[in-house]
Design a protein around this motif. Structure first.
Motif, PDB file in Angstrom:
ATOM      1  N   TYR A   1      -8.050   3.139   8.000  1.00  0.00           N
ATOM      2  CA  TYR A   1      -8.227   3.649   6.664  1.00  0.00           C
ATOM      3  C   TYR A   1      -8.657   4.675   5.847  1.00  0.00           C
ATOM      4  O   TYR A   1      -9.791   4.631   6.695  1.00  0.00           O
ATOM      5  CB  TYR A   1      -7.611   2.338   5.419  1.00  0.00           C
TER       6      TYR A   1
ATOM      7  N   ILE B   1      -4.239   2.155  13.460  1.00  0.00           N
ATOM      8  CA  ILE B   1      -4.440   2.721  12.195  1.00  0.00           C
ATOM      9  C   ILE B   1      -5.738   2.376  11.745  1.00  0.00           C
ATOM     10  O   ILE B   1      -6.520   1.634  11.427  1.00  0.00           O
ATOM     11  CB  ILE B   1      -3.568   1.928  10.986  1.00  0.00           C
TER      12      ILE B   1
ATOM     13  N   GLY C   1       3.095  -1.273   4.453  1.00  0.00           N
ATOM     14  CA  GLY C   1       3.361   0.190   4.169  1.00  0.00           C
ATOM     15  C   GLY C   1       4.109   0.818   3.185  1.00  0.00           C
ATOM     16  O   GLY C   1       5.273   0.623   3.660  1.00  0.00           O
TER      17      GLY C   1
ATOM     18  N   ASP D   1      -1.932   5.134  -5.597  1.00  0.00           N
ATOM     19  CA  ASP D   1      -2.219   4.749  -4.663  1.00  0.00           C
ATOM     20  C   ASP D   1      -2.417   3.427  -5.075  1.00  0.00           C
ATOM     21  O   ASP D   1      -3.335   3.116  -5.467  1.00  0.00           O
ATOM     22  CB  ASP D   1      -3.363   4.968  -3.666  1.00  0.00           C
TER      23      ASP D   1
ATOM     24  N   SER E   1       2.149  10.389   4.322  1.00  0.00           N
ATOM     25  CA  SER E   1       2.202   9.327   3.404  1.00  0.00           C
ATOM     26  C   SER E   1       2.246   9.513   1.823  1.00  0.00           C
ATOM     27  O   SER E   1       3.055   8.349   1.173  1.00  0.00           O
ATOM     28  CB  SER E   1       1.175   8.111   3.805  1.00  0.00           C
ATOM     29  N   TYR E   2       1.227   9.980   1.335  1.00  0.00           N
ATOM     30  CA  TYR E   2       1.184   9.978   0.361  1.00  0.00           C
ATOM     31  C   TYR E   2       2.450  10.366  -0.421  1.00  0.00           C
ATOM     32  O   TYR E   2       2.878  10.912  -0.330  1.00  0.00           O
ATOM     33  CB  TYR E   2       0.249  11.054  -0.062  1.00  0.00           C
TER      34      TYR E   2
ATOM     35  N   GLY F   1       3.801   8.978   7.686  1.00  0.00           N
ATOM     36  CA  GLY F   1       2.934   8.734   7.713  1.00  0.00           C
ATOM     37  C   GLY F   1       2.853   8.124   8.744  1.00  0.00           C
ATOM     38  O   GLY F   1       0.934   7.356   9.072  1.00  0.00           O
ATOM     39  N   ASN F   2       3.238   7.070   9.265  1.00  0.00           N
ATOM     40  CA  ASN F   2       3.185   5.811  10.204  1.00  0.00           C
ATOM     41  C   ASN F   2       2.782   6.861  11.756  1.00  0.00           C
ATOM     42  O   ASN F   2       3.025   7.475  11.718  1.00  0.00           O
ATOM     43  CB  ASN F   2       4.334   5.640  10.668  1.00  0.00           C
ATOM     44  N   THR F   3       2.167   5.089  12.314  1.00  0.00           N
ATOM     45  CA  THR F   3       1.354   5.031  13.181  1.00  0.00           C
ATOM     46  C   THR F   3       2.241   5.302  14.257  1.00  0.00           C
ATOM     47  O   THR F   3       1.033   4.876  15.682  1.00  0.00           O
ATOM     48  CB  THR F   3      -0.018   5.247  13.119  1.00  0.00           C
TER      49      THR F   3
ATOM     50  N   ASP G   1       0.134  -1.598  -0.261  1.00  0.00           N
ATOM     51  CA  ASP G   1       0.063  -0.218  -0.122  1.00  0.00           C
ATOM     52  C   ASP G   1       0.831   1.473   0.160  1.00  0.00           C
ATOM     53  O   ASP G   1       1.760   1.815   0.818  1.00  0.00           O
ATOM     54  CB  ASP G   1      -1.382  -0.061   1.544  1.00  0.00           C
TER      55      ASP G   1
ATOM     56  N   SER H   1       0.124   4.765   2.600  1.00  0.00           N
ATOM     57  CA  SER H   1      -0.083   4.112   3.684  1.00  0.00           C
ATOM     58  C   SER H   1       1.026   4.103   4.701  1.00  0.00           C
ATOM     59  O   SER H   1       2.834   3.726   2.742  1.00  0.00           O
ATOM     60  CB  SER H   1      -0.780   3.128   4.401  1.00  0.00           C
ATOM     61  N   SER H   2       1.871   3.906   5.932  1.00  0.00           N
ATOM     62  CA  SER H   2       3.357   3.793   5.918  1.00  0.00           C
ATOM     63  C   SER H   2       3.522   2.320   7.468  1.00  0.00           C
ATOM     64  O   SER H   2       4.341   2.882   7.920  1.00  0.00           O
ATOM     65  CB  SER H   2       3.770   4.946   6.535  1.00  0.00           C
TER      66      SER H   2
END
Length: 344
Positions: free
Chosen positions: A99, A97, A146, A233, A212-213, A152-154, A58, A61-62
């Motif tokens: 989505y 996370i 990711g 994406d 992330s993007y 963008g990591n959580t 993905d 996402s990260s």
């Protein structure tokens, strides 16, 4: 590498000495991608610790999270599981996370060896799920890998580095590519395989406006409708564009209607759809009409759901798998750019 790919093809963990030899092969890796029904997602074999898992890659996402032996059995049934053992270490971190579709997962973090098609990280943050939403429980993937930007990591209290963020230091080139097709495809890490595309690669800079993007500015469609802020994406099934582009396209599909019950544009499955073109970096890319028929509604109506939908409520236009499975795409972290070319 050919020896290693035999194991990944048959979804079996390669012996450790084969993994190490493949990892030393010029800082590169290549992994096959299997298309799920209607190309709704692409899953790839990944070795996490001592376990072979099938993960959805993905770029939106990260977090690298997986079903694990600490996931409740009611949520993990039917999935391959990551089993933290003596080779792993718990990091004292948690993660959670959610989505865009409302699905999500959460858990704790281990450090372990992760191998993706020969590309190896020996101390990768592996986010082991302790809770998984029903969308993933009923799906075929054993988690997500990711490939977005690290920001963008959580993980908390400290963000975890992504798999490719760790691998890039040993990679021949700090980039990876996606060559997705209806028949399957592949991801390559650390190099560009010239046999997988034709012509030249058109590059556009990433904007990095959101965590992330892989975001960029797209030009306009063939009718002159501006597209603007966009995201490439692999983790999104459909292709989302501004209303003017989408309504303009379906105006040329006699049976098309914006269905409130289906939640988007539908049309007769017998319809012969026209091609649709957009500009990226001054180059025109054309998606064949057949690729814009996503799947039948399944309600006996004979209607199908469109692969092209309106981006209302989204952070921008989303170039998901419906678009990407027709092109060769480069995610260049070293130069912060996205490249698109015709598939060979």
């Amino acid at each position: 590498m050919a020896h290693y790919h035999t194991y990944t093809k048959y979804h079996r963990p390669a012996p450790e000495h084969v993994q190490k030899a493949a990892a030393a092969d010029a800082g590169t890796g290549s992994v096959s991608a299997t298309a799920e029904q209607y190309d709704s997602e692409y899953i790839c074999p990944v070795t996490v610790g001592n376990d072979q898992l099938n993960l959805d890659f993905d770029t939106g996402s990260s977090d690298l999270w997986v079903f694990s032996t600490i996931t409740p059995s009611s949520e993990s049934s039917g999935h391959n599981l990551y089993n933290p053992n003596s080779g792993s270490s718990e990091q004292g971190e948690t993660w959670s996370i959610t989505y865009g579709d409302g699905s999500g997962s959460s858990g704790v973090v281990y450090a372990d060896t992760v191998v993706v098609g020969g590309a190896t990280v020996t101390s990768q943050a592996v986010e082991a799920a302790t809770s998984v939403s029903s969308t993933f429980t009923s799906g075929n993937s054993d988690g997500l890998l990711g490939l977005g930007y690290e920001s963008g990591n959580t993980c908390t209290p400290s963000q975890c580095q992504t798999f490719f963020g760790n691998f890039q230091s040993s990679a021949s080139s700090a980039l990876f590519t996606a060559d997705l097709q209806s028949s399957g495809g592949s991801y390559d890490f650390g190099y560009i395989d010239a046999s997988k595309y034709s012509g030249s690669i058109t590059y556009v800079p990433t904007l990095q406006q959101n965590p992330s993007y892989w975001d960029f500015t797209a030009d306009s469609d063939a009718n002159g409708n501006a597209i603007g802020y966009s995201i490439m994406d692999t983790g999104t099934s459909l292709w989302y564009l501004p209303s003017a582009s989408v309504s303009g396209y379906y105006a040329n599909v006699p049976s098309a209607q914006d269905s409130s019950s289906a939640g988007g544009y539908v049309f007769s499955c017998d319809e012969s759809l026209p091609d649709f073109s957009v500009g990226i970096g001054g180059t025109t890319f054309t998606v064949p009409g057949a690729a814009l028929n996503f799947q039948p509604l399944g309600d006996g109506s004979g209607d199908c759901f469109g692969g092209l939908q309106v981006d209302d409520g989204l952070p921008g236009s989303i170039f998901g798998d419906v678009f990407m499975k027709n092109f060769f795409v480069v995610f260049d972290l070293g130069n912060n750019q996205v490249g698109v070319a015709s598939q060979s």
